[in-house]
Write an enzyme that holds these catalytic residues in place. Structure first.
Site, short mmCIF file in Angstrom:
data_model
loop_
_atom_site.label_atom_id
_atom_site.label_comp_id
_atom_site.label_asym_id
_atom_site.label_seq_id
_atom_site.Cartn_x
_atom_site.Cartn_y
_atom_site.Cartn_z
N GLU A 1 0.83 -1.22 0.00
CA GLU A 1 0.00 0.00 0.00
C GLU A 1 0.86 1.26 0.00
O GLU A 1 0.43 2.30 -0.48
CB GLU A 1 -0.93 0.03 1.23
CG GLU A 1 -2.25 -0.66 1.00
CD GLU A 1 -3.27 -0.42 2.11
OE1 GLU A 1 -2.98 0.27 3.10
OE2 GLU A 1 -4.38 -0.95 1.97
N HIS B 1 8.58 -26.61 -1.60
CA HIS B 1 7.98 -27.74 -2.31
C HIS B 1 6.81 -27.29 -3.18
O HIS B 1 6.05 -28.13 -3.67
CB HIS B 1 7.55 -28.81 -1.31
CG HIS B 1 8.73 -29.35 -0.55
ND1 HIS B 1 9.34 -30.56 -0.85
CD2 HIS B 1 9.45 -28.82 0.47
CE1 HIS B 1 10.36 -30.74 -0.04
NE2 HIS B 1 10.46 -29.71 0.77
N LYS C 1 -14.34 -0.20 -3.72
CA LYS C 1 -15.44 0.16 -2.81
C LYS C 1 -16.53 0.89 -3.58
O LYS C 1 -17.72 0.62 -3.40
CB LYS C 1 -14.93 1.09 -1.69
CG LYS C 1 -13.99 0.42 -0.72
CD LYS C 1 -13.63 1.37 0.41
CE LYS C 1 -12.49 0.83 1.23
NZ LYS C 1 -11.92 1.81 2.13
O1 PA5 Z 1 -3.69 0.88 6.01
C1 PA5 Z 1 -4.83 1.26 5.85
O2 PA5 Z 1 -5.14 2.45 5.94
C2 PA5 Z 1 -5.94 0.29 5.55
O3 PA5 Z 1 -5.49 -1.01 5.45
C3 PA5 Z 1 -6.96 0.33 6.66
O4 PA5 Z 1 -6.35 -0.03 7.85
C4 PA5 Z 1 -8.12 -0.60 6.35
O5 PA5 Z 1 -8.66 -0.28 5.10
C5 PA5 Z 1 -9.17 -0.51 7.41
O6 PA5 Z 1 -9.63 0.80 7.55
P1 PA5 Z 1 -10.39 1.25 8.83
O7 PA5 Z 1 -9.50 1.08 9.99
O8 PA5 Z 1 -10.75 2.67 8.57
O9 PA5 Z 1 -11.62 0.37 8.94
#
Ligand code: PA5
Length: 447
Positions: free
Chosen positions: A289, A310, A424
């Site tokens: 990310e 393996h 989303k």
């Molecule tokens: O790193 C991030 O920002 C995301 O992985 C969030 O943690 C994830 O989408 C969950 O979001 P939230 O904590 O708002 O539910």
């Protein structure tokens, strides 16, 4: 206590030492930009000095909440997705007995997870498991509006209230969320749940050392003080005062960027201890990310060895030469198992008699390293003296700091994730969420 140790010399047959040293000023500038808050995404730097800013009162409060859940629950469900669960699961799995849920002399509740998927069977089976059990919920969502955890929370909150009564259920629910915004905050205030705040300037994937990680880890019975101490020591070691040559985060950021430039587009995080599987999952999110944007970024992959030798071993040894590997190597196992001698020796394993199983594992590790180097796979190594809270704390902070530096070297903002929104939007349009009418029309025309 020692420090975890990064070794990069097995990459030098593929990129030169000079080219990596050439990152000295860029990496140091990136580190400085983090600390001075002058780089991209500088409103998300709350993780940077988080370890040293955690005080005694906060730790005691988290431990106290954990104690209440531990004393009142057989099972605690940690609800969250992405950065809101991976860090806790990484640490809990790494420190837990591999057959944890079968232990009869358990001192802590069984920790299970929800809200990290939308699997109907998963949720059904979880609800069945929790029937007639004393369970509690830690609901974690920074935004407080993420669909997956919100859905799981709605289901499990209802079940808990039915099983315990509404008032008793309130004492068994803890919310970890934004200080003011989001549906989870609204609900928590209305119901009077115990809450913890995820600060605005800490992104999900950098939040493991906040209550997002600390609370579930404490409920599972692990020493969050040692975890934080480990992170504190790494925060100091990876600071701007440490020269490039001695700064493991800067070194790791530099060498992986140079490998990327040389055509190594995939980094495989390798472990030889299955308990570290979720450390790799956490790391994949952190680097994926943070760096995967603007059509750039190393693809973070992971394998568990020797298991995956393996299955994926062939590809790694002889597939397209676009990979490098980073091995997490644990120096000393926590338990000792000796290979027994056998009179018949039908399996031919008497040459191992008297040796520790870990020695066999270590020779597999060394043999694989040499084979992969021969096969054109550069190798980086991170050594942990032992699997414990302190060294895990060091490892987590090391990866976070290196990720920030690495992202800046790459030229991206390592603290946003705009690409996560695309699915989303489509999902809401397909589900006909109010407010998405135009998008619904447009997406249905595409089907
Ligand atoms: O790193 C991030 O920002 C995301 O992985 C969030 O943690 C994830 O989408 C969950 O979001 P939230 O904590 O708002 O539910």
């Amino acid at each position: 206590m020692q420090n975890i140790k990064l070794t990069i010399d097995k990459a030098f047959g593929f990129v030169s030492k000079e080219s990596v040293t050439g990152y000295k000023s860029t990496a140091s500038a990136a580190n400085k930009a983090l600390h001075e808050g002058t780089g991209k995404g500088n409103d998300f730097l709350g993780w940077l000095n988080l370890p040293t800013s955690i005080d005694e009162a906060h730790l005691a409060d988290v431990e106290n909440t954990a104690k209440i859940l531990r004393e009142n629950c057989e099972v605690v469900v940690v609800i969250g997705i992405g950065g809101s669960y991976l860090g806790a699961k990484a640490v809990i799995d790494a420190l837990s007995n591999s057959f944890d849920w079968l232990q009869s002399d358990r001192k802590a509740p069984v920790i299970v997870y929800a809200g990290q998927n939308i699997g109907e069977d998963y949720l059904y089976e979880l609800q069945e498991l929790l029937k007639n059990k004393k369970f509690g919920i830690i609901s974690i969502s920074k935004s407080g509006t993420t669909t997956e955890p919100a859905l799981a929370f709605r289901l499990l909150k209802t079940q808990l209230e039915q099983q315990q009564g509404k008032e008793a259920a309130k004492q068994l629910i803890v919310a970890v969320t934004d200080k003011a915004r989001g549906a989870l905050r609204t609900l928590a205030v209305q119901e009077g749940y115990k809450t913890y705040v995820i600060e605005d300037n800490i992104g999900g994937r950098y939040s493991v050392l906040s209550p997002v990680g600390l609370l579930p880890i404490a409920v599972a019975g692990f020493d969050i003080r040692q975890l934080v101490q480990g992170a504190v020591s790494m925060e100091k070691l990876c600071g701007t005062d440490t020269p490039f040559e001695d700064n493991p985060a800067a070194q790791y950021a530099a060498v992986r960027n140079e490998l990327y430039k040389s055509g190594k587009k995939i980094e495989i995080l390798v472990n030889y201890h299955p308990k570290l599987h979720f450390v790799s999952e956490w790391w994949k999110q952190l680097y994926g990310e943070s760096e995967g944007k603007d059509n750039l970024g190393i693809f973070p992959a992971a394998v568990d060895f020797t298991t995956d030798l393996h299955s994926m071993g062939q590809w790694i040894q002889e597939g397209e030469r676009t990979i490098f590997e980073t091995v997490i190597s644990v120096q000393e196992s926590n338990h000792k198992v000796l290979v027994p001698s056998d009179t018949a020796n039908l399996d031919g394993l008497n040459f191992l008699a008297g040796k520790r199983v870990d020695e066999v594992n270590k020779m597999a590790e060394l043999g694989t390293l040499l084979a992969h180097i021969d096969g054109g796979v550069p190798n980086l190594k991170i050594e942990l003296p032992k699997l414990n809270e302190f060294y895990l704390g060091q490892l987590l902070y090391f990866f976070e700091k290196a990720c920030g530096i690495s992202g800046y070297i790459l030229g991206v903002n390592p603290f946003d994730q705009p690409g996560v929104e695309a699915y989303k939007k489509n999902m809401f349009a397909l589900l006909e969420k109010p407010g998405f009418e135009e998008a619904t029309k447009a997406i249905k025309a595409r089907l």
